[in-house]
Design an enzyme around this catalytic site. Structure first.
Site, short mmCIF file in Angstrom:
data_model
loop_
_atom_site.label_atom_id
_atom_site.label_comp_id
_atom_site.label_asym_id
_atom_site.label_seq_id
_atom_site.Cartn_x
_atom_site.Cartn_y
_atom_site.Cartn_z
CE LYS A 57 -3.93 -1.75 2.74
NZ LYS A 57 -4.96 -1.67 1.68
CG ASP A 76 -7.43 -4.57 7.57
OD1 ASP A 76 -8.61 -4.24 7.34
OD2 ASP A 76 -6.73 -5.21 6.77
CG ASP A 121 -3.76 -4.24 -0.14
OD1 ASP A 121 -3.90 -4.59 1.05
OD2 ASP A 121 -3.89 -3.07 -0.54
CD GLU A 127 -5.59 -8.04 3.80
OE1 GLU A 127 -5.46 -7.56 2.66
OE2 GLU A 127 -6.22 -7.46 4.70
NE ARG A 155 -10.72 -10.00 -1.63
CZ ARG A 155 -11.06 -9.13 -2.58
NH1 ARG A 155 -11.32 -9.55 -3.80
NH2 ARG A 155 -11.13 -7.84 -2.32
N1 BES Z 1 -8.03 -3.62 4.60
C1 BES Z 1 -8.23 -3.26 3.25
C2 BES Z 1 -9.54 -2.53 3.01
C3 BES Z 1 -9.70 -1.17 3.63
C4 BES Z 1 -9.53 -0.02 2.88
C5 BES Z 1 -10.09 -1.02 4.94
C6 BES Z 1 -9.70 1.21 3.43
C7 BES Z 1 -10.26 0.21 5.51
C8 BES Z 1 -10.08 1.34 4.76
C9 BES Z 1 -8.23 -4.51 2.38
O1 BES Z 1 -7.45 -5.56 2.82
C10 BES Z 1 -7.68 -4.11 1.06
O2 BES Z 1 -6.56 -3.75 1.00
N2 BES Z 1 -8.51 -4.21 0.03
C11 BES Z 1 -8.10 -3.87 -1.29
C12 BES Z 1 -8.60 -4.95 -2.20
C13 BES Z 1 -8.11 -4.84 -3.61
C14 BES Z 1 -6.64 -5.10 -3.69
C15 BES Z 1 -8.89 -5.82 -4.44
C16 BES Z 1 -8.73 -2.53 -1.66
O3 BES Z 1 -9.88 -2.29 -1.32
O4 BES Z 1 -8.02 -1.71 -2.23
ZN ZN Z 2 -7.07 -5.63 4.81
MN MN Z 3 -5.45 -5.42 2.16
#
Ligand code: BES
Ligand code: ZN
Ligand code: MN
Length: 501
Positions: free
Chosen positions: A282, A293, A352, A354, A356
């Protein structure tokens, strides 16, 4: 948090540094409220109303220092727009105004029983619960790591007296206080866990927290360590954990009120204690809040607390897959194919995505319980924040009755949910060329494709998925949600389970 007690009376008989009185704008009810609760201030308040200094409108407050004591008047607003949420906000606004004085003891008056019955309209107990929720949730601050605790600050509210001026409502008042105390303690527990930094709450610490909570509540708690997670073939949890030097944990808690063989409700909480994104790393601005998270896991623990304390007559299982998502030398690589606990293979397009992966193993694990309902709660996607901002939790699922019940619980608690569709076409977006599934959809519909990924592992169990990525944390305080972790999910799920029992 201040101590809360219930009282019957009016200001001259209630010892307090500040008396906070919610007053509706409707002129008949305005006058009735003043006449019944604070008749001594009648002419003063009439003058305020005449000069349009205070007319009982929503979000209106006025403070008065009189010979008879200090008063905070808070507008309950229009009768049409009144509801329990208004009561929560009014209570929070009252605390904020009262805190401007040095006021260790604050008396907060309930709206007149007539207003509760005719206008709100909910039970008297529910009104009391809402009052206390609004008041206590607004006074929260996370200061585990501060030398000066906010509780010790000068003028801090130490005792909150909830007061009814209607005779014969004392026992309902006390009942409401008892329930609200449990709910607000549960929210505090969840907020504290979610606000704690990742170097303090890692997977092992989260497991220890669950164990000690289980002991306190008399709930059976089992922690699977890495060896046992390997033995259970939890390929998703192990894959995410690969880049970390800390071991994963899988937490299992079981509450069973009357030791009956009831079909259980199963709650699954995403327990990613820190999400760096893994090798699909990220940007640092997005990584900053990723200590939260594990807000889903925290909400599940808070809910277990509330359900056990309220002694709900249900059987409830909590499952929490816990690990951080790091970039160490052994880290999962984009393109890797992993095998989940049930043999399903997943092509990892993005490390990222992760959440799921760890949730899938928990969903598979849940099948052994033949659940009455399966509910997962997770900070799963940025896409849900794009869709709903912080004002609603994204909801998906396969069981109409459960979805409706969740919707209702969301309205009652104001932890609102909004359903997104799980059309087959979204499932197609998760098909891989070389494995059974991939963990990444296309550019669009990310909250739903994540939901479709999870659906794949629910094996026709009645299921609801809650994506709280937007609601679990806020960067701007509202009336009773301070900046940071909101504790969302606790009141929602508890209410849902109360309805379902
Ligand atoms: N933990 C994040 C989602 C998240 C984003 C939580 C903002 C709180 C605030 C999750 O693990 C994630 O990184 N999701 C990615 C998925 C993508 C790579 C398909 C996302 O939403 O960017
Ligand atoms: Zn996450
Ligand atoms: Mn993630």
């Amino acid at each position: 948090m201040p101590k809360c007690t219930g009282h019957y009376g009016t200001p001259e008989r209630i010892a307090a540094d500040v008396h906070a009185i919610p007053i509706p704008s409707d002129s008949t009810l305005f006058n009735k409220t003043v006449k019944q609760i604070c008749p001594d201030l009648k002419s003063l308040i009439a003058e305020l109303r005449e000069n349009e200094d205070f007319s009982g409108k929503a979000d209106e407050t006025v403070t008065l220092a009189t010979d008879a004591g200090r008063f905070v008047l808070v507008g309950l607003g229009d009768t049409d727009a009144m509801g329990v949420e208004r009561v929560r906000r009014v209570a929070a606004q009252a605390m904020k105004e009262a805190s401007k004085f040095v006021a260790p003891t604050v008396a907060l008056y309930s709206p007149l029983e007539e207003i509760v019955r005719k206008i709100l309209p909910v039970s008297f107990e529910e009104t009391v619960v809402a009052m206390m929720e609004g008041a206590l949730m607004s006074l929260y601050s996370y200061d585990a790591f501060r030398k000066e605790k906010s509780d010790s600050k000068k003028g801090k509210i130490k005792e909150l007296k909830l007061v009814t001026a209607d005779e014969g409502y004392q026992s309902r008042l006390k009942k409401g206080i008892q329930e609200a105390q449990i709910l607000t303690d549960a929210v505090e527990l969840t907020r504290n866990l979610a606000n704690a930094p990742a170097n303090v709450v890692d997977a092992d610490a989260l497991a220890k927290e669950a164990t000690s909570l289980g002991k306190k509540l008399g709930i059976k708690t089992v922690i699977l360590n890495k060896k046992e997670i390997v033995a259970n073939k939890m390929g998703g949890l192990l894959a995410v954990n690969q880049g970390s030097k800390r071991e994963p944990r899988f937490i299992v808690m079981e509450y069973n009120d009357k030791k009956q063989r009831l079909k259980p409700y199963v709650l699954i909480g995403k327990g990613i204690t820190f999400d760096s994104g893994g090798l699909s790393i990220k940007p640092s601005s997005a990584m900053e809040e990723m200590k939260t998270d594990m807000s889903g896991a925290a909400a599940v623990l808070g809910t277990m607390y509330a359900v056990a304390k309220l002694k709900l007559p249900i059987r409830l299982i909590a499952l929490i897959p816990a690990t951080d998502n790091m970039t160490g030398g052994g880290a999962l690589c984009p393109g890797d194919i992993i095998t989940m606990a049930n043999g399903t293979t997943v092509e990892v397009k993005n490390t990222d995505a992760e959440g799921r992966l760890v949730l899938a193993d928990a969903l598979i694990y849940a099948q052994r319980y033949k659940p009455r309902a399966l509910i997962d709660i997770a900070t799963l996607t940025g896409a849900v924040v794009v869709a709903l901002a912080s004002h609603a939790t994204g909801m998906m699922g396969t069981d109409e009755e459960l979805l409706e019940a969740m919707q209702e619980a969301g309205g009652k608690t104001y932890e609102r949910v909004w359903e997104l569709p799980l059309f087959d076409e979204y499932g197609k977006m998760m098909e891989s060329d070389i494995a059974d599934l991939k963990n990444l959809g296309g550019k669009w519909g990310g909250a739903i494709t994540a939901g479709m990924f999870l659906k794949h592992f629910t094996a026709d169990m009645p299921w609801v998925h809650l994506d709280i990525a937007g609601t679990a944390n806020i960067d701007k305080a509202t009336d009773y949600q301070p900046k940071g972790a909101t504790g969302v999910g606790v009141r929602l799920l508890t209410r849902f389970l109360q309805q379902m029992k």
